[in-house]
Motif scaffolding. Structure first.
Motif, PDB file in Angstrom:
ATOM      1  N   VAL A 136       3.061 -11.153  16.701  1.00  0.00           N
ATOM      2  CA  VAL A 136       1.768 -11.438  16.089  1.00  0.00           C
ATOM      3  C   VAL A 136       1.306 -12.773  16.662  1.00  0.00           C
ATOM      4  CG1 VAL A 136       2.176 -10.143  13.958  1.00  0.00           C
ATOM      5  CG2 VAL A 136       2.771 -12.545  14.048  1.00  0.00           C
ATOM      6  N   VAL A 137       0.019 -12.925  16.838  1.00  0.00           N
ATOM      7  CA  VAL A 137      -0.509 -14.133  17.471  1.00  0.00           C
ATOM      8  C   VAL A 137      -0.824 -15.216  16.447  1.00  0.00           C
ATOM      9  CG1 VAL A 137      -2.378 -15.061  18.909  1.00  0.00           C
ATOM     10  CG2 VAL A 137      -1.384 -12.821  19.429  1.00  0.00           C
ATOM     11  N   GLU A 138      -1.440 -14.840  15.346  1.00  0.00           N
ATOM     12  CA  GLU A 138      -1.879 -15.812  14.355  1.00  0.00           C
ATOM     13  C   GLU A 138      -1.269 -15.508  12.995  1.00  0.00           C
ATOM     14  OE1 GLU A 138      -6.197 -16.806  14.560  1.00  0.00           O
ATOM     15  OE2 GLU A 138      -6.210 -15.012  15.828  1.00  0.00           O
ATOM     16  N   LEU A 139      -1.249 -16.530  12.143  1.00  0.00           N
ATOM     17  CA  LEU A 139      -0.693 -16.375  10.804  1.00  0.00           C
ATOM     18  C   LEU A 139      -1.367 -15.226  10.053  1.00  0.00           C
ATOM     19  CD1 LEU A 139       1.239 -17.360   8.612  1.00  0.00           C
ATOM     20  CD2 LEU A 139      -0.502 -19.050   7.962  1.00  0.00           C
ATOM     21  N   GLN A 140      -2.664 -15.097  10.193  1.00  0.00           N
ATOM     22  CA  GLN A 140      -3.357 -14.035   9.468  1.00  0.00           C
ATOM     23  C   GLN A 140      -2.970 -12.644   9.954  1.00  0.00           C
ATOM     24  OE1 GLN A 140      -4.862 -16.566  11.083  1.00  0.00           O
ATOM     25  NE2 GLN A 140      -6.707 -15.912  12.134  1.00  0.00           N
ATOM     26  N   LEU A 195       5.986  -9.733   4.930  1.00  0.00           N
ATOM     27  CA  LEU A 195       6.952 -10.605   5.614  1.00  0.00           C
ATOM     28  C   LEU A 195       6.745 -12.086   5.307  1.00  0.00           C
ATOM     29  CD1 LEU A 195       7.011  -8.898   9.128  1.00  0.00           C
ATOM     30  CD2 LEU A 195       8.621  -8.608   7.238  1.00  0.00           C
ATOM     31  N   LEU A 196       5.632 -12.436   4.680  1.00  0.00           N
ATOM     32  CA  LEU A 196       5.325 -13.846   4.429  1.00  0.00           C
ATOM     33  C   LEU A 196       6.441 -14.572   3.691  1.00  0.00           C
ATOM     34  CD1 LEU A 196       1.535 -13.846   3.518  1.00  0.00           C
ATOM     35  CD2 LEU A 196       2.622 -15.029   5.442  1.00  0.00           C
ATOM     36  N   SER A 197       6.887 -14.003   2.608  1.00  0.00           N
ATOM     37  CA  SER A 197       7.902 -14.658   1.785  1.00  0.00           C
ATOM     38  C   SER A 197       9.202 -14.878   2.556  1.00  0.00           C
ATOM     39  CB  SER A 197       8.159 -13.838   0.523  1.00  0.00           C
ATOM     40  OG  SER A 197       9.151 -14.450  -0.259  1.00  0.00           O
ATOM     41  N   ASN A 251       0.179 -23.893  14.823  1.00  0.00           N
ATOM     42  CA  ASN A 251      -1.148 -23.797  15.424  1.00  0.00           C
ATOM     43  C   ASN A 251      -1.562 -22.337  15.454  1.00  0.00           C
ATOM     44  OD1 ASN A 251      -1.616 -26.588  16.320  1.00  0.00           O
ATOM     45  ND2 ASN A 251       0.144 -26.224  17.639  1.00  0.00           N
ATOM     46  N   ASN A 252      -2.855 -22.104  15.347  1.00  0.00           N
ATOM     47  CA  ASN A 252      -3.416 -20.769  15.508  1.00  0.00           C
ATOM     48  C   ASN A 252      -4.437 -20.849  16.640  1.00  0.00           C
ATOM     49  OD1 ASN A 252      -2.396 -18.760  13.516  1.00  0.00           O
ATOM     50  ND2 ASN A 252      -2.976 -20.351  12.073  1.00  0.00           N
ATOM     51  N   ILE A 253      -4.108 -20.230  17.757  1.00  0.00           N
ATOM     52  CA  ILE A 253      -4.918 -20.161  18.969  1.00  0.00           C
ATOM     53  C   ILE A 253      -5.007 -21.523  19.667  1.00  0.00           C
ATOM     54  CG2 ILE A 253      -7.116 -19.495  20.022  1.00  0.00           C
ATOM     55  CD1 ILE A 253      -5.511 -17.120  18.883  1.00  0.00           C
ATOM     56  N   VAL A 254      -5.754 -22.497  19.098  1.00  0.00           N
ATOM     57  CA  VAL A 254      -5.914 -23.802  19.737  1.00  0.00           C
ATOM     58  C   VAL A 254      -4.566 -24.529  19.730  1.00  0.00           C
ATOM     59  CG1 VAL A 254      -7.087 -26.030  19.613  1.00  0.00           C
ATOM     60  CG2 VAL A 254      -8.331 -23.934  19.082  1.00  0.00           C
ATOM     61  N   SER A 255      -4.162 -25.033  20.881  1.00  0.00           N
ATOM     62  CA  SER A 255      -2.881 -25.737  21.082  1.00  0.00           C
ATOM     63  C   SER A 255      -1.673 -24.831  20.914  1.00  0.00           C
ATOM     64  CB  SER A 255      -2.753 -26.946  20.149  1.00  0.00           C
ATOM     65  OG  SER A 255      -3.721 -27.914  20.471  1.00  0.00           O
ATOM     66  N   HIS A 304       2.113 -16.329  20.403  1.00  0.00           N
ATOM     67  CA  HIS A 304       2.984 -15.629  19.455  1.00  0.00           C
ATOM     68  C   HIS A 304       3.152 -16.617  18.306  1.00  0.00           C
ATOM     69  CE1 HIS A 304       6.667 -12.877  18.801  1.00  0.00           C
ATOM     70  NE2 HIS A 304       6.676 -13.723  17.777  1.00  0.00           N
ATOM     71  N   LEU A 305       2.902 -16.189  17.095  1.00  0.00           N
ATOM     72  CA  LEU A 305       3.018 -17.065  15.942  1.00  0.00           C
ATOM     73  C   LEU A 305       4.346 -17.822  15.985  1.00  0.00           C
ATOM     74  CD1 LEU A 305       1.928 -17.902  13.109  1.00  0.00           C
ATOM     75  CD2 LEU A 305       3.289 -16.008  12.201  1.00  0.00           C
ATOM     76  N   HIS A 306       4.285 -19.132  15.812  1.00  0.00           N
ATOM     77  CA  HIS A 306       5.511 -19.927  15.746  1.00  0.00           C
ATOM     78  C   HIS A 306       5.282 -21.165  14.891  1.00  0.00           C
ATOM     79  CE1 HIS A 306       3.360 -21.254  19.406  1.00  0.00           C
ATOM     80  NE2 HIS A 306       3.912 -22.443  19.237  1.00  0.00           N
ATOM     81  N   THR A 307       6.339 -21.558  14.213  1.00  0.00           N
ATOM     82  CA  THR A 307       6.309 -22.708  13.331  1.00  0.00           C
ATOM     83  C   THR A 307       7.239 -23.770  13.907  1.00  0.00           C
ATOM     84  OG1 THR A 307       5.992 -21.209  11.456  1.00  0.00           O
ATOM     85  CG2 THR A 307       6.630 -23.474  10.947  1.00  0.00           C
ATOM     86  N   HIS A 308       6.716 -24.979  14.031  1.00  0.00           N
ATOM     87  CA  HIS A 308       7.502 -26.111  14.524  1.00  0.00           C
ATOM     88  C   HIS A 308       8.204 -26.777  13.344  1.00  0.00           C
ATOM     89  CE1 HIS A 308       5.412 -26.416  18.505  1.00  0.00           C
ATOM     90  NE2 HIS A 308       4.451 -25.799  17.817  1.00  0.00           N
ATOM     91  N   VAL A 309       9.479 -27.041  13.477  1.00  0.00           N
ATOM     92  CA  VAL A 309      10.231 -27.833  12.506  1.00  0.00           C
ATOM     93  C   VAL A 309      10.805 -29.007  13.294  1.00  0.00           C
ATOM     94  CG1 VAL A 309      12.120 -27.880  10.831  1.00  0.00           C
ATOM     95  CG2 VAL A 309      10.779 -25.771  11.140  1.00  0.00           C
TER      96      VAL A 309
END
Length: 148
Positions: free
Chosen positions: A47-51, A57-59, A86-90, A95-100
């Motif tokens: 998936v590209v964006e959070l939406q 799968l959110l939880s 980030n979503n699209i910009v930067s 592919h959706l990813h979360t930085h920790v």
């Protein structure tokens, strides 16, 4: 998706310094970390964006991110984390990813300016991934002894 780097990492066809894996996603070291121990968390599905993430799968996805945000400071001797998406910009990989990102007071990170660093070697990166992965596993064991 055949041409997605993160899908390749999830599938195991592209090498990465794996930190942790769960049914919700895969966590691995960012190859250009803000600070050593900077982890990327991706859902298994492309998936590209959070939406675009399946609401079912959110939880589990954010529980996975939550456990990693607890594991990183302990494993890296940091005081806390910066968690961002980030979503699209930067978004360098679509592919959706979360930085920790591990944080310590006075670490020099200001606002959204993210200077990048490198690991001294693949051995160092592998050791950091293993250390965070072990802490994630320790945190993911619930009182009943089952894994999240």
């Amino acid at each position: 998706m055949a041409d997605c780097v993160f899908c390749g990492i999830v599938a195991g066809s592209i090498p990465a310094f794996l930190v942790a894996s769960s049914p919700a996603g895969v966590a691995f070291l960012d190859i250009r970390p803000v600070f050593k121990g900077h982890v990327l968390v991706v859902p298994r599905a492309h998936v590209v964006e959070l939406q675009d993430l399946d609401p079912d799968l959110l939880s589990s996805y954010f529980r996975f991110v939550q456990l990693l945000s607890a594991a990183v400071p302990t494993a890296m001797g940091a005081q806390g984390t910066f968690v961002a998406m980030n979503n699209i910009v930067s978004q360098s990989v679509p592919h959706l990813h979360t930085h920790v990102v591990p944080r310590t007071k006075g670490d020099g990170l200001r606002g959204f300016f993210w200077p990048r660093r490198k690991y001294d070697s693949d051995d160092e990166a592998a050791a950091v991934a293993e250390t965070i992965g072990k802490e994630y596993l320790r945190l993911s064991v619930t009182d009943s002894g089952r894994r999240e």
